[in-house]
Write a protein that holds these residues in place. Structure first.
Motif, PDB file in Angstrom:
ATOM      1  N   LEU A   1       4.431  -6.679   4.104  1.00 11.46           N
ATOM      2  CA  LEU A   1       3.619  -5.463   4.013  1.00 11.46           C
ATOM      3  C   LEU A   1       4.532  -4.303   3.648  1.00 11.46           C
ATOM      4  CD1 LEU A   1       0.937  -3.914   4.617  1.00 11.46           C
ATOM      5  CD2 LEU A   1       1.687  -3.703   6.957  1.00 11.46           C
ATOM      6  N   ASP A   2       4.123  -3.545   2.644  1.00 10.71           N
ATOM      7  CA  ASP A   2       4.915  -2.384   2.229  1.00 10.71           C
ATOM      8  C   ASP A   2       4.133  -1.117   2.541  1.00 10.71           C
ATOM      9  OD1 ASP A   2       6.505  -0.520   1.086  1.00 10.71           O
ATOM     10  OD2 ASP A   2       6.851  -1.636  -0.780  1.00 10.71           O
ATOM     11  N   VAL A   3       4.630  -0.321   3.459  1.00 13.58           N
ATOM     12  CA  VAL A   3       3.937   0.932   3.825  1.00 13.58           C
ATOM     13  C   VAL A   3       4.833   2.140   3.554  1.00 13.58           C
ATOM     14  CG1 VAL A   3       2.322   0.013   5.505  1.00 13.58           C
ATOM     15  CG2 VAL A   3       4.621   0.549   6.220  1.00 13.58           C
ATOM     16  N   SER A   4       5.623   2.063   2.500  1.00 10.18           N
ATOM     17  CA  SER A   4       6.562   3.153   2.217  1.00 10.18           C
ATOM     18  C   SER A   4       5.830   4.409   1.755  1.00 10.18           C
ATOM     19  CB  SER A   4       7.524   2.735   1.111  1.00 10.18           C
ATOM     20  OG  SER A   4       8.055   1.486   1.400  1.00 10.18           O
TER      21      SER A   4
ATOM     22  N   LEU B   1       3.149  -1.043  14.292  1.00  9.90           N
ATOM     23  CA  LEU B   1       2.694  -2.016  13.290  1.00  9.90           C
ATOM     24  C   LEU B   1       3.444  -3.322  13.443  1.00  9.90           C
ATOM     25  CD1 LEU B   1       2.255  -0.355   9.785  1.00  9.90           C
ATOM     26  CD2 LEU B   1       0.606  -1.706  11.045  1.00  9.90           C
ATOM     27  N   GLU B   2       4.760  -3.220  13.652  1.00  8.25           N
ATOM     28  CA  GLU B   2       5.557  -4.443  13.822  1.00  8.25           C
ATOM     29  C   GLU B   2       5.114  -5.200  15.064  1.00  8.25           C
ATOM     30  OE1 GLU B   2       9.456  -2.825  13.727  1.00  8.25           O
ATOM     31  OE2 GLU B   2       9.642  -3.035  11.542  1.00  8.25           O
ATOM     32  N   GLU B   3       4.737  -4.439  16.097  1.00 11.61           N
ATOM     33  CA  GLU B   3       4.237  -5.080  17.318  1.00 11.61           C
ATOM     34  C   GLU B   3       2.919  -5.790  17.047  1.00 11.61           C
ATOM     35  OE1 GLU B   3       3.335  -2.668  20.917  1.00 11.61           O
ATOM     36  OE2 GLU B   3       5.520  -2.530  20.966  1.00 11.61           O
TER      37      GLU B   3
ATOM     38  N   GLN C   1       4.498 -11.571  12.859  1.00 13.97           N
ATOM     39  CA  GLN C   1       5.031 -12.534  11.889  1.00 13.97           C
ATOM     40  C   GLN C   1       5.211 -11.907  10.514  1.00 13.97           C
ATOM     41  OE1 GLN C   1       2.091 -12.111  12.818  1.00 13.97           O
ATOM     42  NE2 GLN C   1       0.598 -12.676  11.274  1.00 13.97           N
ATOM     43  N   CYS C   2       4.983 -10.596  10.413  1.00 12.14           N
ATOM     44  CA  CYS C   2       4.965  -9.957   9.104  1.00 12.14           C
ATOM     45  C   CYS C   2       6.206  -9.091   8.917  1.00 12.14           C
ATOM     46  CB  CYS C   2       3.712  -9.086   9.016  1.00 12.14           C
ATOM     47  SG  CYS C   2       3.596  -8.133   7.525  1.00 12.14           S
ATOM     48  N   GLN C   3       6.757  -9.156   7.708  1.00 10.01           N
ATOM     49  CA  GLN C   3       7.931  -8.342   7.410  1.00 10.01           C
ATOM     50  C   GLN C   3       7.467  -7.012   6.817  1.00 10.01           C
ATOM     51  OE1 GLN C   3      10.473 -10.167   4.525  1.00 10.01           O
ATOM     52  NE2 GLN C   3      11.714  -8.321   4.343  1.00 10.01           N
ATOM     53  N   ILE C   4       7.800  -5.946   7.487  1.00 12.06           N
ATOM     54  CA  ILE C   4       7.267  -4.640   7.079  1.00 12.06           C
ATOM     55  C   ILE C   4       8.351  -3.809   6.402  1.00 12.06           C
ATOM     56  CG2 ILE C   4       6.306  -2.465   7.927  1.00 12.06           C
ATOM     57  CD1 ILE C   4       4.929  -4.128  10.092  1.00 12.06           C
TER      58      ILE C   4
ATOM     59  N   ILE D   1       0.845  -1.207   0.000  1.00 11.47           N
ATOM     60  CA  ILE D   1       0.000   0.000   0.000  1.00 11.47           C
ATOM     61  C   ILE D   1       0.871   1.243   0.000  1.00 11.47           C
ATOM     62  CG2 ILE D   1      -2.118  -0.903   1.008  1.00 11.47           C
ATOM     63  CD1 ILE D   1      -1.029  -0.063   3.736  1.00 11.47           C
ATOM     64  N   SER D   2       2.058   1.144  -0.548  1.00  8.06           N
ATOM     65  CA  SER D   2       2.960   2.297  -0.531  1.00  8.06           C
ATOM     66  C   SER D   2       2.452   3.399  -1.465  1.00  8.06           C
ATOM     67  CB  SER D   2       4.355   1.865  -0.951  1.00  8.06           C
ATOM     68  OG  SER D   2       4.291   1.224  -2.190  1.00  8.06           O
ATOM     69  N   HIS D   3       2.852   4.614  -1.176  1.00  6.47           N
ATOM     70  CA  HIS D   3       2.553   5.798  -1.981  1.00  6.47           C
ATOM     71  C   HIS D   3       1.055   6.089  -2.121  1.00  6.47           C
ATOM     72  CE1 HIS D   3       6.608   4.608  -3.361  1.00  6.47           C
ATOM     73  NE2 HIS D   3       6.825   5.902  -3.322  1.00  6.47           N
ATOM     74  N   CYS D   4       0.234   5.583  -1.231  1.00  5.64           N
ATOM     75  CA  CYS D   4      -1.191   5.920  -1.296  1.00  5.64           C
ATOM     76  C   CYS D   4      -1.414   7.223  -0.525  1.00  5.64           C
ATOM     77  CB  CYS D   4      -2.041   4.820  -0.679  1.00  5.64           C
ATOM     78  SG  CYS D   4      -2.069   3.343  -1.662  1.00  5.64           S
TER      79      CYS D   4
END
Lengths: 262, 511
Positions: A210-213, A228-230, A234-237, A187-190
């Motif tokens: 998950l991509d939140v860039s 978010l990491e907390e 189990q997800c790589q952000i 969902i990056s650049h939204c």
């Protein structure tokens, strides 16, 4: 006689002041460009001025905004006819291609994509029972209602929504429909996503990546990403494009600048 | 001339008349002449002063002359600019989120531009005691009555498209700061069957809710202690919390941009007519019709302005029963309809803000325990909002908005720490209290016309969920007023019939 004169004089007078004002505006712009105070371009300010003065302009502007949003709604309309005749998978695929997106069926390696001009081949019609596994909707105008067309894709594993202007928090909250299958989400650049929507991603329990860039509306990205990491252990952000050291840099620059002056 | 002067002298007490002002002007002019004579012999400084004065006087005279020309809005009568208009179509009493929502929808649904003249009367424009801004700001679909679920669903849809509804051209878009975290209701063993029934109703109405077993709950929310929990229900979509002040201001800004008039004042009295209507069994009913609303302009002024109106909307929230008392509702003879007062009363509820660094963070749902305690996150810095409803017998005094901290120590904290053990260590950082517009009959909203007051519409008594339902209720009331009936949602069940029949439409709460 008097009243006729009077009524005639009003429009001519307003036109006169209008011309005067616009001339002033031009002058102001000339002054402003040298000192770079005015952030808006001239045509925007001129429209703003007209809008404040004439109801017609205000109506035209709101009408234009309305037409814009209607065009987006029309693109995201529910493909009920296709779904009825060709089944949910073809309907979803057709919707994706119409939006200039791309997808990959499960068990296949090649992607179906629309080209730059929105043209695509109709080969996907041959795969009636193939399910969608990867969907790339980046830089499209998919919105909340458009998500109806993707509902029922029980094995969707990857979804890319990079740079989608209409993707907002409500959209993210609705992604729970893929909660059993979705593993990768971009969902990056939204431009519309805020922290309140990221909290809804906790429903996606199978998320692995998950991509939140570069989300511009997140106020304190460092803290949000830690939280978010907390929340999704189990997800790589992935979160690039945030300048965490912005303040430090500017202070260093200031120090350099002052030293240079001395 | 003297008669004219006397006439207006009565109306206008503070400042002089046009003619008297003229006299003073001439007087100063004469004085100016005198100074001129003197100044010639003294200094040039004074002469400059005189010319400055003269210029100012001339400018004032020119302005006055321009004002007096036909076509200008100047009048010799002094007019308080905050006074409401003398006539309006609809007067909305109560400028909370409900009142402004009704105002917005009335303007939205009017057929022609400026077709309906709407005035909103609010007694406190700082909103220091308004229920709207003092609420916890949650929205949920987990109700048991289909009416409530539908109201909440369509309000959520409104908030999703809020900028299409409430966006004003060339103004910043509305940012509700909506947090999408679902409500998590916990049920003990003896109420689990109710939760299951509610779940079915909610799914049928279209709400996205899921049921969780204690094991699933433990897996999903490890911080929650599942002792005594038999079943949990969790809202997947359209639930969360938002900033009430933003919603109120967005409604107000949009409504005012569409021509709604806001005025500060308190409605003190109504002027109404009473018609005797014969009933089938030979009795007579007193039907009232409001002709005009009297309102005090400011709390520290005695000025008032009656507003003639066709329709009054009672959106006064916790104080709406006071308004109907002025029309004689609740003081009628025994056995008549007028005997029943409006069953809405203020109830005080406390909201506590606690700081807990070890708390669940972004993971925190809007938790509602079966003991009545609720918990939600506030911001990102480890702050949480919590509270509980007191027992019926221990309702606090509603004359002020003071917070009872003992209530937190005795009733809230032990239950909260039992349910979420990390909250054993916490620090109470602040607290506030707000009023519920508590419907003492069945804790649900009252929407509709009073059977005895033919032109007073009600949108009150929501008992704590008025904020979340306000967009849909506003539309429903506007439909009632302009179209005569509900068009989008059928809310006849929330009307007055149940109050007259004393048949409560109770929410089957698990709390």
């Amino acid at each position: 006689m008097f009243s006729a004169q009077f009524s005639l004089s009003i429009p001519s007078q307003s036109l006169h002041t209008c011309c005067q004002r616009s001339a002033l505006l031009l002058v102001a712009r000339g002054l402003g460009s040298s000192s770079s105070v005015s952030p808006l371009p001239l045509h925007r300010r001129f429209l703003l001025f007209l809008n404040q003065r004439f109801y017609d302009v205000e109506m035209l502007l709101s009408w234009r905004a309305h037409m814009k949003s209607r065009a987006i709604e029309k693109k995201n309309a529910y493909y009920g006819y296709t779904r009825k005749h060709y089944g949910p998978y073809i309907a979803s695929a057709y919707y994706i291609l119409n939006m200039k997106g791309g997808f990959r069926f499960a068990g296949q390696t090649d992607w179906f994509r629309a080209n730059q001009r929105g043209k695509f081949s109709w080969d996907f019609l041959n795969h009636r029972d193939a399910v969608l596994e990867e969907v790339d909707m980046s830089y499209t105008v998919i919105n909340y209602t458009g998500l109806d067309n993707l509902a029922g894709q029980k094995s969707l594993r990857t979804l890319s929504l990079r740079g989608c202007s209409q993707v907002d928090d409500w959209f993210l909250a609705r992604l729970h429909m893929f909660q059993d299958s979705l593993e990768e989400l971009d969902i990056s650049h939204c431009p519309r996503i805020t922290t309140g929507g990221l909290a809804a991603l906790r429903n996606l329990k199978g998320l692995r990546r998950l991509d939140v860039s570069s989300l511009p509306r997140i106020s304190s990205p460092g803290l949000v990403i830690i939280l978010l990491e907390e929340m999704l252990p189990q997800c790589q952000i992935t979160a690039t494009g945030y300048d965490h050291s912005l303040r430090q840099d500017s202070e260093e620059e200031k120090v350099d600048f002052m030293q240079g002056q001395q | 001339m003297t008669a004219w002067r006397r006439l207006h002298g009565g109306v206008r007490t503070t400042r002089g008349l046009l003619s008297s002002r003229w006299a003073t002007d001439q007087h100063t002019w004469l004085c100016g002449h005198l100074t001129l004579c003197q100044s010639l012999s003294t200094s040039s400084l004074l002469r400059n002063d005189f010319y400055k004065d003269l210029e100012a006087q001339l400018a004032a005279m020119r302005k006055k002359a321009a004002d007096a020309l036909p076509g200008s809005s100047w009048t010799p009568l002094e007019i308080n600019p905050n006074l409401p208009p003398e006539r309006a179509d609809v007067v909305i009493v109560g400028g909370g989120v409900m009142g402004w929502s009704v105002a917005y929808w009335l303007k939205q649904r009017e057929r022609v531009r400026e077709g309906v003249k709407v005035v909103v009367v609010e007694k406190d424009l700082t909103y220091s005691q308004a229920s709207t801004v003092l609420s916890a700001g949650g929205i949920r679909q987990q109700f048991s009555l289909p009416e409530n679920i539908h109201l909440s669903l369509s309000s959520a849809e409104f908030m999703r498209n809020i900028n299409e509804h409430l966006g004003v051209l060339n103004e910043d878009p509305v940012d509700l700061q909506f947090n999408h975290s679902g409500y998590l209701f916990l049920a003990s063993e003896d109420v689990a069957h109710i939760m299951e029934e509610n779940y079915n109703t909610q799914r049928y109405a279209g709400a996205k809710v899921s049921l969780l077993s204690p094991a699933q709950l433990k897996e999903k929310y490890p911080c929650v202690n599942t002792d005594g929990v038999a079943l949990a229900s969790y809202g997947l979509e359209n639930e969360g919390w938002f900033d009430p002040w933003t919603l109120l201001n967005a409604f107000r800004r949009k409504a005012m941009s569409m021509g709604v008039i806001q005025c500060c004042g308190e409605v003190t009295d109504f002027k109404y007519t009473v018609n005797k209507v014969p009933t089938a069994d030979g009795d007579h009913l007193d039907c009232r019709r409001i002709k005009s609303v009297k309102q005090v302009q400011m709390p520290n002024s005695r000025e008032y302005q009656p507003v003639e109106c066709a329709v009054v909307v009672n959106a006064a929230g916790a104080f709406s029963a006071k308004l109907t008392e002025k029309l004689g509702i609740g003081s009628g003879p025994k056995g008549s309809i007028a005997e029943f007062p409006l069953p809405v009363e203020p109830r005080k509820r406390y909201v506590y803000v606690v700081h807990c660094p070890d708390g669940p963070g972004l993971d925190c749902p809007f938790l509602i325990d079966y003991s009545g305690v609720y918990l939600r996150r506030e911001g990102l810095g480890g702050n949480y909002i919590t509270g509980a409803s007191p027992e019926e017998a221990e309702e606090p005094d509603t004359s002020n908005l003071e917070v009872d901290h003992q209530f937190f120590e005795d009733k809230v904290w032990p239950r909260l720490a039992h349910r979420v053990p990390v909250f054993e260590k916490l620090k109470l950082t602040s607290a506030w209290a707000g009023f519920y517009d508590y419907n003492s009959l069945d804790q649900n909203g009252i929407i509709g016309v009073h059977p005895l007051i033919s032109n007073m519409y009600f949108a009150t008594g929501f008992s704590g969920h008025g904020l979340q339902q306000s967009p849909a209720v506003g539309r429903a009331v506007a439909e009632l007023i302009l179209d005569g009936d509900f068009k989008t949602l059928n809310l006849h069940g929330l009307g007055f019939r149940r109050i007259l029949a004393q048949e409560p439409m109770l929410e089957r709460n698990i709390v």
